[in-house]
Design an enzyme around this catalytic site. Sequence first.
Site, PDB file in Angstrom:
ATOM      1  N   CYS A  10      -6.927 -22.266   4.487  1.00 13.96           N
ATOM      2  CA  CYS A  10      -7.491 -22.525   3.159  1.00 13.96           C
ATOM      3  C   CYS A  10      -7.831 -21.236   2.419  1.00 13.96           C
ATOM      4  O   CYS A  10      -7.923 -21.228   1.189  1.00 13.96           O
ATOM      5  CB  CYS A  10      -8.730 -23.398   3.277  1.00 13.96           C
ATOM      6  SG  CYS A  10     -10.134 -22.579   4.093  1.00 13.96           S
TER       7      CYS A  10
ATOM      8  N   TYR B  42       0.840  -1.195   0.000  1.00 15.34           N
ATOM      9  CA  TYR B  42       0.000   0.000   0.000  1.00 15.34           C
ATOM     10  C   TYR B  42       0.880   1.253   0.000  1.00 15.34           C
ATOM     11  O   TYR B  42       2.096   1.168  -0.108  1.00 15.34           O
ATOM     12  CB  TYR B  42      -0.983  -0.055   1.159  1.00 15.34           C
ATOM     13  CG  TYR B  42      -1.990  -1.172   0.979  1.00 15.34           C
ATOM     14  CD1 TYR B  42      -2.925  -1.124  -0.050  1.00 15.34           C
ATOM     15  CD2 TYR B  42      -1.978  -2.299   1.797  1.00 15.34           C
ATOM     16  CE1 TYR B  42      -3.831  -2.160  -0.255  1.00 15.34           C
ATOM     17  CE2 TYR B  42      -2.879  -3.341   1.604  1.00 15.34           C
ATOM     18  CZ  TYR B  42      -3.803  -3.271   0.576  1.00 15.34           C
ATOM     19  OH  TYR B  42      -4.680  -4.292   0.370  1.00 15.34           O
TER      20      TYR B  42
ATOM     21  N   CYS C 134     -15.697 -17.764   7.291  1.00 16.54           N
ATOM     22  CA  CYS C 134     -14.676 -18.763   7.588  1.00 16.54           C
ATOM     23  C   CYS C 134     -15.190 -20.118   7.149  1.00 16.54           C
ATOM     24  O   CYS C 134     -16.364 -20.443   7.385  1.00 16.54           O
ATOM     25  CB  CYS C 134     -14.321 -18.785   9.074  1.00 16.54           C
ATOM     26  SG  CYS C 134     -13.126 -20.095   9.490  1.00 16.54           S
TER      27      CYS C 134
END
Length: 652
Positions: A353, A175, A370
């Site tokens: 994941c 950023y 989630c």
Amino acid sequence: MKTLEHLLSPITIRSLTIPNRLVMPPMGTALGNDDSTVSEANLAYIKRRAQGGAGLIITEITEVHSLGSASPRCIGVWDDKFIPGLSKLADVVHAQGSKIAMQLHHTGRENYLLQKKNKAIGPSAIPSYIFGFLGTPREMTLADIEETIAAFGSAAVRAKKAGFDAVELHGAHGYLLMQFLSANSNQRTDQYGGDFRGRSRFMIECLKEARKQVGPDFPMSIRISGEECIKNGYTISDMQTIIPDLVNAGADIINVSFGTHGSPAVNIDTPNPSAPVEYEPGFKAFLARKIKEVTKVPVISVGRYVDPYEMDEVIARGDADMIAVARQHLADPDFLKNAREGHPEDTLECLACNQGCIERLSLEALPIRCAINPQTGQELMYPAAPAAVSRKVWVIGGGPAGLTAAFEAARLGHQVTLFEQESQTGGNVRYAAKAPHKEVYGRYIKTLTAKCKKKGVDIKTSTEVTEAMIEAGKPDAVILAIGAGKSTCPAEGINASVVCDAWQILDGEVKPKDHVVIIGGGLVGMETADFLREKGVKDITIVEMLPASPVLALAAHGYMLHKRLRAAGIKLMFGTRVKKIEENAVVVEVKGEEKRLEPVSQVIVAIGVTPRTALKDMLAKKGIRHFVVGDAAAPRRIIEATTDGAKAAWEV
């Protein structure tokens, strides 16, 4: 001996005492209101995280300038109108006994919406690796720079007025502050460019302005990427040279992350912005240690931490003073609480994941969730109180959907029986856990099964439910989570002696051989190839009908998987159809032409699964209230399975 002594010890920074060394770092949620104000969803989400007991909660990014806002649903702090909502955030966290810092942020060139409008700015007119296809940012003028520096200072004051305990300037992950620091994005020739020290000037002046405006006693942190992790990027040695300058400018804490916005073409390290399951917890602790070598202010380490006892060890050996834990706070925010109370085995470990967090926000543009915790991002709809009426609920199937449904139904006070036709729970996740680096999936099933039992779920394995059983048992509701069965391959010769399926290989029922053709290039096929690679199997070819891989290389695990298979010389044939299987060869069709693959000693079918429909029609016919969830509805990922299961339980 395992201990939490160091992790649980308080730490004092200027006038602020933080009750322990656990930090929840910023994570984007996209839960804010469309006008960048704090929403009820923001408050509920952060309250649930703070209930876990982290000493310091750092908010998701708050935008210091409207021309640096990533999305209208990102929280704003560029105007006094935002202070009332921000005060509610601070109050919610304080009520749980934690301290709260506000992260101050500016996207710079890494801004999809502003790039589309030709309004994005950056230190130089150099396209973003991610959004470069949309155009080039406008190079900031000196007036722009002065305005932005002032905006960071004003935002820090608003945080203080809103009751926050500290602020953190976001100087990491590609950023704006880091764009000035990087030679890949800053080629200015004025005082804000040049060598590494020259390029650090903008970051330093933002810190100085914030310190000037908030006064001497208000704690300030700077989040940095200790190393850039891309080609021609800066190193940790470079970063060490400016740490004293950052501290002198006002930084009381150095929060050491890593990486930048990049792509598989430029990354030479961890696929940014988060580590997939391939990376060990704490794998970047050495960066924090390197920063500690050159400063005495507290240093925060980040890097896929999940286990509080391991976090304690990192602090004990002097690698860091505090530990930042992000995704584990999504998977199970009570992980520290569980460890403190002596039952760490109750914690659901983050699978790394990225299905509900990083990739959901960045690839699907959807709010945070989630894969294994249906409460995350849905705190406002999550039923906390027991159901008004306790019902007799049967859950048929013990995969992620069934186990989640059973746990949620039992949590709500229902009488739950779960039936699984196999000898153990887990469904297809049991096979996924056999793939390299995915052992955590097996631990997930084991933990969730144990949690179900602890909640009173009666689990009956090796039991196939029949119509007669349902008639005799008279459940009030049935949650059908029977999963999906193996799809049939239509190729000629499919019954040849050389043919088996991926599940037989992964389960050890069939021993792997050299010279393998895998039919199906989806996740099952690719992970089976990875499994064979690890076993030392030579000569592996994956044949896939689709013109490109169904496994996204943009996804963190997908990127690592593709990279491993390529490095091992595994051949991937896309747009290819298997016509005939022989005892020592496979005939395929590619672009209308036949090709013979030989020698072939083993053909492994991994073409996917088809939803099981047993019992569904019977339940409907008899008018028994039922829900079809998980792969039984449609083969999908864990996040869809657990969402289905949870919502079915909530609706019972």
